[in-house]
Design a protein around this motif. Structure first.
Motif, short mmCIF file in Angstrom:
data_model
loop_
_atom_site.label_atom_id
_atom_site.label_comp_id
_atom_site.label_asym_id
_atom_site.label_seq_id
_atom_site.Cartn_x
_atom_site.Cartn_y
_atom_site.Cartn_z
N SER A 63 0.80 -1.22 0.00
CA SER A 63 0.00 0.00 0.00
C SER A 63 0.84 1.28 0.00
O SER A 63 0.33 2.35 -0.30
CB SER A 63 -0.96 0.00 1.19
OG SER A 63 -0.25 -0.10 2.41
N HIS A 64 2.12 1.15 0.31
CA HIS A 64 2.99 2.32 0.33
C HIS A 64 3.50 2.71 -1.06
O HIS A 64 4.10 3.75 -1.24
CB HIS A 64 4.18 2.07 1.26
CG HIS A 64 5.13 1.06 0.73
ND1 HIS A 64 4.82 -0.29 0.65
CD2 HIS A 64 6.39 1.18 0.23
CE1 HIS A 64 5.85 -0.94 0.14
NE2 HIS A 64 6.80 -0.07 -0.12
N THR A 65 3.26 1.86 -2.07
CA THR A 65 3.76 2.14 -3.42
C THR A 65 2.70 2.87 -4.25
O THR A 65 1.51 2.86 -3.92
CB THR A 65 4.16 0.84 -4.15
OG1 THR A 65 2.99 0.06 -4.37
CG2 THR A 65 5.19 0.06 -3.36
N GLU A 66 3.13 3.43 -5.35
CA GLU A 66 2.23 4.20 -6.22
C GLU A 66 1.05 3.37 -6.70
O GLU A 66 -0.08 3.83 -6.73
CB GLU A 66 3.02 4.74 -7.41
CG GLU A 66 2.17 5.56 -8.37
CD GLU A 66 2.96 6.08 -9.56
OE1 GLU A 66 2.33 6.66 -10.44
OE2 GLU A 66 4.20 5.91 -9.62
N HIS A 67 1.29 2.13 -7.10
CA HIS A 67 0.24 1.28 -7.65
C HIS A 67 -0.31 0.26 -6.65
O HIS A 67 -1.21 -0.49 -6.98
CB HIS A 67 0.75 0.55 -8.90
CG HIS A 67 1.16 1.49 -9.98
ND1 HIS A 67 2.48 1.65 -10.35
CD2 HIS A 67 0.45 2.35 -10.75
CE1 HIS A 67 2.55 2.56 -11.30
NE2 HIS A 67 1.34 3.00 -11.56
N GLY A 68 0.26 0.21 -5.46
CA GLY A 68 -0.21 -0.73 -4.44
C GLY A 68 0.14 -2.17 -4.73
O GLY A 68 -0.56 -3.08 -4.30
N CYS A 69 1.22 -2.37 -5.48
CA CYS A 69 1.60 -3.74 -5.85
C CYS A 69 3.10 -3.80 -6.13
O CYS A 69 3.82 -2.85 -5.89
CB CYS A 69 0.79 -4.19 -7.07
SG CYS A 69 1.10 -3.21 -8.55
N PHE A 70 3.55 -4.92 -6.69
CA PHE A 70 4.97 -5.09 -7.03
C PHE A 70 5.32 -4.39 -8.34
O PHE A 70 6.46 -4.40 -8.77
CB PHE A 70 5.33 -6.57 -7.12
CG PHE A 70 5.16 -7.32 -5.83
CD1 PHE A 70 5.75 -6.89 -4.67
CD2 PHE A 70 4.40 -8.48 -5.79
CE1 PHE A 70 5.59 -7.58 -3.47
CE2 PHE A 70 4.25 -9.19 -4.61
CZ PHE A 70 4.84 -8.73 -3.46
N VAL A 79 4.51 -13.11 -6.87
CA VAL A 79 4.77 -13.54 -5.50
C VAL A 79 6.17 -13.08 -5.12
O VAL A 79 7.11 -13.21 -5.91
CB VAL A 79 4.69 -15.08 -5.39
CG1 VAL A 79 4.98 -15.55 -3.98
CG2 VAL A 79 3.33 -15.59 -5.84
N ARG A 80 6.31 -12.52 -3.91
CA ARG A 80 7.64 -12.11 -3.43
C ARG A 80 8.13 -13.12 -2.42
O ARG A 80 7.44 -13.49 -1.48
CB ARG A 80 7.59 -10.72 -2.81
CG ARG A 80 8.94 -10.28 -2.27
CD ARG A 80 9.00 -8.83 -1.89
NE ARG A 80 8.08 -8.52 -0.80
CZ ARG A 80 7.95 -7.30 -0.28
NH1 ARG A 80 8.67 -6.29 -0.74
NH2 ARG A 80 7.11 -7.09 0.70
N LEU A 81 9.36 -13.56 -2.61
CA LEU A 81 10.02 -14.50 -1.70
C LEU A 81 11.04 -13.75 -0.86
O LEU A 81 11.84 -12.98 -1.38
CB LEU A 81 10.76 -15.58 -2.49
CG LEU A 81 9.95 -16.42 -3.45
CD1 LEU A 81 10.87 -17.37 -4.19
CD2 LEU A 81 8.87 -17.16 -2.71
N GLY A 82 11.00 -14.00 0.45
CA GLY A 82 12.04 -13.46 1.33
C GLY A 82 11.99 -11.98 1.56
O GLY A 82 13.00 -11.38 1.92
N GLY A 83 10.82 -11.38 1.40
CA GLY A 83 10.68 -9.95 1.66
C GLY A 83 10.68 -9.65 3.15
O GLY A 83 10.66 -10.55 3.99
N ASP A 84 10.67 -8.36 3.47
CA ASP A 84 10.69 -7.92 4.87
C ASP A 84 9.29 -7.69 5.43
O ASP A 84 9.15 -7.20 6.54
CB ASP A 84 11.50 -6.64 5.01
CG ASP A 84 12.99 -6.89 4.86
OD1 ASP A 84 13.45 -8.01 5.17
OD2 ASP A 84 13.71 -5.97 4.44
N GLY A 85 8.25 -8.02 4.66
CA GLY A 85 6.90 -7.92 5.19
C GLY A 85 6.13 -6.71 4.70
O GLY A 85 6.51 -6.08 3.73
#
Length: 118
Positions: A63-70, A79-85
């Protein structure tokens, strides 16, 4: 008599809690990934990870990004692997690796296998 101070842990060594942290697997549920089947991908990953303590499957909170996604919408489900949450960036600005086009049980199982090897 005063207790002796304990030596500080050496840099670079992980405590047991850090070493046992589960691999985070975050599924994008924004509108374009949803249209491409991310709800089914999330459900499959949750089923495959059920009862395991080495992997944590959750909905990505971008939600902190411009588009709300990757921001890799045309290649979803992503899918993101090993992210910080929640509300954190992916590489190169943060942790984790985004994997595109995860559909079906074979792809979901392969993703988990890859995540747990890294």
């Amino acid at each position: 008599s005063a207790a002796r101070p304990q030596p500080a842990a050496r840099a670079g060594r992980l405590c047991a809690a850090e070493a046992a942290a589960p691999v985070r697997v975050e599924v994008c549920m924004n509108k374009y990934c949803k249209k491409r089947g991310s709800a089914a991908t999330l459900e499959l990953l949750q089923q495959l990870a059920d009862g395991r303590d080495d992997v944590l499957v959750e909905v990505a909170d971008m939600s902190h990004t411009e588009h709300g996604c990757f921001d890799e919408c045309t290649m979803g489900p992503n899918v993101r692997l090993g992210g910080d949450g929640p509300r954190t960036d992916s590489a190169p600005f943060g942790a984790g690796k985004v994997v595109n086009g995860i559909k079906g049980e074979d792809a979901a199982q392969g993703l988990l296998d890859t995540a747990l090897k890294e």
